[in-house]
Design a protein around this motif. Structure first.
Motif, PDB file in Angstrom:
ATOM      1  N   LEU A  69     -22.328  -6.525  71.285  1.00 33.39           N
ATOM      2  CA  LEU A  69     -21.545  -6.985  72.427  1.00 33.39           C
ATOM      3  C   LEU A  69     -22.279  -6.948  73.768  1.00 33.39           C
ATOM      4  N   ASP A  70     -23.194  -6.013  73.981  1.00 38.03           N
ATOM      5  CA  ASP A  70     -23.851  -5.847  75.284  1.00 38.03           C
ATOM      6  C   ASP A  70     -25.328  -6.193  75.182  1.00 38.03           C
ATOM      7  N   ALA A  71     -25.845  -6.946  76.161  1.00 43.85           N
ATOM      8  CA  ALA A  71     -27.248  -7.348  76.060  1.00 43.85           C
ATOM      9  C   ALA A  71     -27.867  -7.611  77.420  1.00 43.85           C
ATOM     10  N   TRP A  92     -24.913  -8.914  80.356  1.00 39.90           N
ATOM     11  CA  TRP A  92     -23.512  -9.315  80.161  1.00 39.90           C
ATOM     12  C   TRP A  92     -22.855  -8.553  79.010  1.00 39.90           C
ATOM     13  N   HIS A  93     -21.510  -8.629  79.008  1.00 35.41           N
ATOM     14  CA  HIS A  93     -20.681  -8.168  77.890  1.00 35.41           C
ATOM     15  C   HIS A  93     -20.206  -9.427  77.183  1.00 35.41           C
ATOM     16  N   ASN A  94     -20.506  -9.542  75.904  1.00 40.98           N
ATOM     17  CA  ASN A  94     -20.349 -10.812  75.189  1.00 40.98           C
ATOM     18  C   ASN A  94     -18.910 -11.098  74.758  1.00 40.98           C
ATOM     19  N   ARG A 279     -14.811 -12.190  86.466  1.00 39.73           N
ATOM     20  CA  ARG A 279     -14.710 -10.837  87.028  1.00 39.73           C
ATOM     21  C   ARG A 279     -15.687  -9.890  86.342  1.00 39.73           C
ATOM     22  N   MET A 280     -15.992 -10.152  85.070  1.00 39.17           N
ATOM     23  CA  MET A 280     -16.975  -9.307  84.381  1.00 39.17           C
ATOM     24  C   MET A 280     -18.348  -9.450  85.029  1.00 39.17           C
TER      25      MET A 280
END
Length: 332
Positions: A69-71, A92-94, A279-280
């Motif tokens: 999920l996170d990269a 980002w958070h996917n 918003r992320m």
């Protein structure tokens, strides 16, 4: 223009559950559509959310699927003149409903990305999206003011460590719970009172230290002790639930009238809310500012090899409670 390969290495989740299975695979490099960029992955963060989803899955998944999920990575292709530009390093958070990030290349909506300044360590940044955004959202939902008191359950976890520091820097009085061996470290991060997580009378100890009805907000990490946490929350206080909502005692709800907020990073994607997804990116910018100003102290970071066996072992350690380190997979 960089010539891209047709295939790439990836780690696929083939089965979920207690005996979840990950495999190494070679799959096609994804094709882009409008408002997407192609990112060459450098690091992938492994978090408690990953540990949860390998066991439970989610209805929107089909298997096998790329996991993660996170990269953090570098943009290598995208619309001409678009943002972020080719060559930019991004975090980002996917999207939970799309293919994951444990692959050499990933396509991502450009509006969900945070561009990282050159002085930010990419491995450090990759460990932050899920725990950092979770901590920020949990704190935002509490709407506390300087001088208020907050109780943060499980301050030793990755989310908890960040929440303790952020709350302290907001001028809040921080109380947290953790294993005894973490007390000194959490006090250095800003906690005024650290209670043994195995204590049965946490509420009484808080009252003894601060007086009655003094906890204005609570971050409920596990969802296992929500009713107990509500007991020492002041009337009409606020609670942010990170792991969903437990079955609540109705008598306690009438007595406390709490304002309850649910924290859900995947919800921004599942609700198909572009505003929430953008918003992320904003939250990513907040985390980047924390890093640039050296306001976050992260505990030891564990670097994991990019193969199914190493990633499986790291997730098992997290599931069994043997690791509260920030775990990152080095992809490139």
């Amino acid at each position: 223009m960089v010539e891209l390969p047709h295939e790439m290495k990836a780690v696929l989740l083939t089965e979920v559950g207690v005996d979840f299975k990950l495999i190494d695979a070679c799959i096609p490099v994804p094709k882009l559509s409008d408002q997407e960029v192609l990112v060459k992955i450098e690091y992938v963060g492994l978090t408690g959310l990953d540990a949860k989803f390998v066991q439970q899955g989610t209805p929107c998944w089909q298997y096998p699927r790329v996991f993660g999920l996170d990269a953090v990575g570098v943009v290598v292709a995208g619309p001409k003149g678009g943002h972020p530009e080719v060559g930019a390093r991004v975090m980002w958070h996917n999207d939970i409903a799309s293919e994951g990030v444990l692959s050499e290349y990933v396509k991502v909506p450009n509006f969900a990305l945070t561009v990282l300044p050159a002085d930010i360590n990419p491995a450090l940044a990759a460990s932050l999206p899920t725990p950092g955004m979770t901590a920020l959202i949990a704190l935002y939902k509490l709407q506390l003011e300087e001088g208020d008191t907050i109780f943060i359950e499980s301050g030793n976890t990755c989310v908890g460590q960040l929440a303790v520091q952020m709350a302290y820097q907001q001028g809040l009085t921080v109380i947290t719970s953790s294993p005894k061996q973490c007390t000194t470290a959490l006090k250095k991060l800003g906690a005024e009172l650290v209670l043994d997580e195995n204590e049965t009378d946490i509420g009484q100890k808080i009252q003894k230290h601060f007086g009655y009805d003094t906890v204005h907000g609570v971050i409920d990490m596990s969802g296992k002790y929500t009713n107990k946490l509500l007991e020492f929350l002041q009337f009409c206080g606020r609670i942010s639930c990170v792991s969903g909502l437990a079955t609540l005692d109705e008598t306690l709800l009438f007595k406390k009238a709490p304002n309850i907020g649910i924290v859900s990073l995947p919800g921004a994607w599942l609700a198909k809310s572009i505003c929430a997804q953008q918003r992320m990116s904003f939250l990513g910018n907040v985390l980047t500012d924390y890093l640039q100003q050296e306001q976050l102290c992260l505990s030891e970071k564990e670097v994991i090899a990019f193969d199914a066996v190493s990633i499986y072992d790291a997730l098992i350690a997290r599931i069994n409670g043997n690791s509260h380190f920030y775990q990152v997979v080095k992809v490139a």
